[in-house]
Design a protein around this motif. Structure first.
Motif, PDB file in Angstrom:
ATOM      1  N   ARG A 126       0.033  -6.584  -4.896  1.00 27.93           N
ATOM      2  CA  ARG A 126      -0.848  -5.736  -4.068  1.00 27.93           C
ATOM      3  C   ARG A 126      -0.614  -4.296  -4.483  1.00 27.93           C
ATOM      4  NH1 ARG A 126       1.430  -9.656   0.466  1.00 27.93           N
ATOM      5  NH2 ARG A 126       0.138 -11.374  -0.245  1.00 27.93           N
ATOM      6  N   ARG A 127      -1.664  -3.652  -4.924  1.00 26.74           N
ATOM      7  CA  ARG A 127      -1.450  -2.342  -5.540  1.00 26.74           C
ATOM      8  C   ARG A 127      -1.902  -1.176  -4.678  1.00 26.74           C
ATOM      9  NH1 ARG A 127      -2.649  -1.184 -11.204  1.00 26.74           N
ATOM     10  NH2 ARG A 127      -4.847  -1.313 -10.642  1.00 26.74           N
ATOM     11  N   ARG A 136       4.336  -2.260  -9.070  1.00 26.38           N
ATOM     12  CA  ARG A 136       3.173  -2.524  -8.193  1.00 26.38           C
ATOM     13  C   ARG A 136       2.600  -3.904  -8.506  1.00 26.38           C
ATOM     14  NH1 ARG A 136       1.400   3.183  -9.378  1.00 26.38           N
ATOM     15  NH2 ARG A 136       2.096   4.357  -7.563  1.00 26.38           N
ATOM     16  N   MET A 182      -1.604  -3.495   3.057  1.00 20.89           N
ATOM     17  CA  MET A 182      -1.274  -3.501   1.625  1.00 20.89           C
ATOM     18  C   MET A 182      -2.047  -4.657   1.011  1.00 20.89           C
ATOM     19  SD  MET A 182       2.429  -3.792  -0.192  1.00 20.89           S
ATOM     20  CE  MET A 182       3.098  -2.383   0.610  1.00 20.89           C
ATOM     21  N   THR A 183      -2.867  -4.340   0.017  1.00 17.81           N
ATOM     22  CA  THR A 183      -3.767  -5.395  -0.475  1.00 17.81           C
ATOM     23  C   THR A 183      -4.016  -5.288  -1.989  1.00 17.81           C
ATOM     24  OG1 THR A 183      -5.933  -6.400  -0.100  1.00 17.81           O
ATOM     25  CG2 THR A 183      -5.821  -4.026   0.118  1.00 17.81           C
ATOM     26  N   THR A 184      -4.776  -6.252  -2.471  1.00 15.57           N
ATOM     27  CA  THR A 184      -5.086  -6.325  -3.904  1.00 15.57           C
ATOM     28  C   THR A 184      -6.213  -5.338  -4.249  1.00 15.57           C
ATOM     29  OG1 THR A 184      -6.709  -8.011  -3.426  1.00 15.57           O
ATOM     30  CG2 THR A 184      -4.490  -8.769  -3.987  1.00 15.57           C
ATOM     31  N   ASP A 185      -6.538  -5.271  -5.546  1.00 18.93           N
ATOM     32  CA  ASP A 185      -7.641  -4.404  -5.983  1.00 18.93           C
ATOM     33  C   ASP A 185      -8.944  -4.804  -5.260  1.00 18.93           C
ATOM     34  OD1 ASP A 185      -5.603  -3.803  -7.672  1.00 18.93           O
ATOM     35  OD2 ASP A 185      -6.825  -3.783  -9.501  1.00 18.93           O
ATOM     36  N   GLY A 199      -9.279  -6.661  -2.543  1.00 15.91           N
ATOM     37  CA  GLY A 199      -9.131  -6.481  -1.086  1.00 15.91           C
ATOM     38  C   GLY A 199      -9.375  -5.039  -0.699  1.00 15.91           C
ATOM     39  N   SER A 200      -8.812  -4.104  -1.478  1.00 15.48           N
ATOM     40  CA  SER A 200      -8.977  -2.692  -1.130  1.00 15.48           C
ATOM     41  C   SER A 200     -10.445  -2.280  -1.254  1.00 15.48           C
ATOM     42  CB  SER A 200      -8.098  -1.812  -2.029  1.00 15.48           C
ATOM     43  OG  SER A 200      -8.527  -1.908  -3.368  1.00 15.48           O
ATOM     44  N   GLU A 236      -6.897 -10.581   1.576  1.00 14.81           N
ATOM     45  CA  GLU A 236      -5.607 -10.987   1.018  1.00 14.81           C
ATOM     46  C   GLU A 236      -4.653  -9.808   1.088  1.00 14.81           C
ATOM     47  OE1 GLU A 236      -5.790 -12.353  -3.040  1.00 14.81           O
ATOM     48  OE2 GLU A 236      -3.599 -12.457  -3.141  1.00 14.81           O
ATOM     49  N   GLY A 237      -3.555  -9.982   1.791  1.00 11.72           N
ATOM     50  CA  GLY A 237      -2.593  -8.891   1.865  1.00 11.72           C
ATOM     51  C   GLY A 237      -1.797  -8.919   3.147  1.00 11.72           C
TER      52      GLY A 237
END
Lengths: 307, 246
Positions: free
Chosen positions: A229-230, A224, A259-262, A264-265, A245-246
């Protein structure tokens, strides 16, 4: 000599027909827990497993297990390993106990000890009621369990299983996962699978192979992290979003997947909650990772018949 | 029990004992071909060739054991991947094949038992002659096992392996002068019989039992041919066979 480690350096395999099955494979993993190789048909999973389990010579490169070279120290390694090949089957005219007893005799055990260990292993995998029935009449799940009992009884600490759950129904498959997880508590299990859920559920480390090349290797968290992107958010298409970002994809079901970063989510979740939009938030799955690394789904029908 | 005897026992259990226990019809199966030809020759020769036919039955049984080895090695390797499971274990190729070869003798034991009883009853020989014939039969077995081993390394298709096995057994142990003396074949065709390794074994065994008269130098030549063929087949098998594949 490096112990507790499987190491490959520039391992390649070209068959006599010119087909390159493995190309410059290099990795190092600890010899504990479960290592699962995933890939489409023809990716090279079986070839790599056969090379590492001393069944097939590599064309070039070097590999060691606990410091023992797979070519030069094969005899020593073979006394420590047990292998069930991709199309390995129980012999139909034997019972599970007879089959395991014979296997243990080949490993050099005395007959009495072999019989006792065979009965214990059959009980351990839960097929003791069928221990003395001939394999021909057993179900597919029981036959697979008998093969797993065989490697358990061997006492080998290096176990190679090539697609152990292929052809099993979902319940038998889950039973098998439990067994494999138990085995891996005190042994190293090197397995291949094309069931991503299986690898995600039981593997400590996962390798992604495609076209004979190792595209990624690590724990689920490592994989991941390698994506950058997690998390995956899923919500109805048409929802207004701020810049993030994603990656964003719109599915045929009318749902948008991001699908995005911590961070971003976190931000997108707030926006979706504020706008009263129903959504789901999940960690990136192995299927997402596989799709992005390989560029195709694992069951995309363009592989070759044999790895 | 030593490690070697355990490993040999494993092959014998898998390839003979357990199979015979699961399918008792096999006990009759190995018996039927040699006894059928024996009875046929007995009737056709009005009993004159009974002794020769008993020797023929023994040669056929030993020869077909080697041919069974070819089919069985191929079957266990290609259909169950059993050989791969054994490769990745402490058992080596020599022990595996030796165990499988002994298993073929065990598998043929019902036929051998009946034929040995018939031999004791109807073939009047001294202990020395009986021992010499036993050695010749063992050489035949070694030659046939070596040929079977060599062929098993070539064929990866089980249907083809069983086809080969039947074809070679028929050619070398029924058509060749095994159940009858070589002298019964008309001269122009006799040269064809020399293409079969069983011809030399049968002529030696018949001469040792006193059924035919063969000069000593011919008997020595026959023994040399059987030994040489065993060595050649074994060499081919060992050269061709790959325990770890390339």
């Amino acid at each position: 000599m490096v112990v507790n480690e499987v190491s490959c350096e520039n391992l390649s395999k070209v068959y006599s027909n010119g087909k390159e099955a493995l190309s410059d494979i290099s990795f190092t993993i600890p010899t504990r827990g479960v290592f699962a190789l995933i890939g489409r048909n023809g990716a090279g999973k079986t070839t790599l497993t056969r090379v590492m389990s001393t069944l097939l010579e590599p064309s070039s490169g070097r590999a060691t297990i606990d410091g023992l070279d797979i070519m030069e120290d094969a005899a020593e390694l073979r006394s420590r390993m047990a292998v069930v090949p991709q199309e390995g089957k129980v012999v139909p005219w034997m019972s599970p106990v007879q089959m395991i007893t014979a296997y243990l005799l080949w490993r050099g055990e005395a007959h009495k000890d072999a019989m006792r260990k065979a009965r214990d292993a059959v009980a351990m995998v839960g097929i003791e009621e069928h221990a003395n029935r001939i394999n021909r009449v057993l179900s597919g799940g029981m036959k697979r369990k008998a093969l797993v009992a065989m490697v358990i009884a061997s006492g080998a600490d290096l176990i190679f299983l090539d697609e152990p759950s292929t052809g099993l129904d979902p319940i038998s498959r889950r039973d098998l996962w439990g067994l494999l997880t138990d085995i891996s508590k005190d042994r190293f299990l090197f397995m291949t699978t094309h069931y991503l859920e299986e690898a995600e559920s039981i593997a400590d480390r996962i390798g992604i192979l495609d076209g004979g090349r190792l595209l990624a290797l690590g724990s689920m968290e490592d994989l991941r992290a390698s994506m950058g992107r997690r998390y995956v958010l899923k919500f109805p298409s048409g929802t207004a979003l701020p810049p993030f970002e994603g990656e964003m994809m719109v599915g045929r079901d009318g749902m948008t997947q991001v699908m995005t970063t911590d961070e971003g989510s976190h931000e997108l979740s707030k926006v979706l909650i504020d706008s009263g939009t129903w959504f789901s938030l999940n960690p990136v799955t192995l299927e997402d990772i596989f799709y992005r690394k390989v560029g195709r789904k694992i069951d995309a029908d363009n592989g070759e018949a044999r790895d | 029990m030593s490690k070697l005897s355990s490993q040999l026992l494993a092959s014998i259990l898998v390839n003979a004992i357990y199979e015979m226990r699961a399918y008792p019809v096999i006990l009759i199966n190995t018996l039927i071909s040699p006894l059928s030809f024996l009875i046929l020759i007995f009737f056709v020769s009005h009993g004159d060739l009974l002794g020769v036919a008993i020797l023929g039955g023994m040669i056929m049984t030993m020869f077909q054991s080697g041919m069974f080895l070819q089919a069985d090695l191929s079957h266990l390797k290609n259909d169950f991947r059993l050989q791969e499971m054994v490769v990745a274990s402490p058992t080596g190729p020599g022990t595996y094949v030796a165990g499988m070869a002994i298993a073929e003798i065990v598998y043929s034991s019902p036929a051998l038992l009946v034929l040995v009883i018939l031999f004791a009853l109807f073939v009047p020989v001294t202990w020395f002659q009986a021992t010499a014939i036993a050695i010749i039969l063992l050489l035949m077995f070694l030659s046939s096992v070596s040929l079977g081993f060599a062929l098993s390394t070539i064929s990866s298709d089980i249907v083809q392996s069983f086809g080969f096995s039947r074809l070679i057994t028929t050619l070398f142990s029924t058509l060749a002068p095994v159940y009858y003396p070589l002298t019964l074949i008309p001269e122009p065709f006799r040269v064809l019989a020399y293409l079969s390794p069983t011809t030399y074994t049968a002529r030696l065994a018949q001469a040792l039992a006193g059924f035919t008269v063969v000069p000593t130098e011919v008997m020595l030549m026959d023994a040399a041919v059987v030994i040489s063929l065993s060595a050649i087949f074994l060499y081919i098998g060992l050269r061709k066979a790959r325990w770890r594949e390339r």
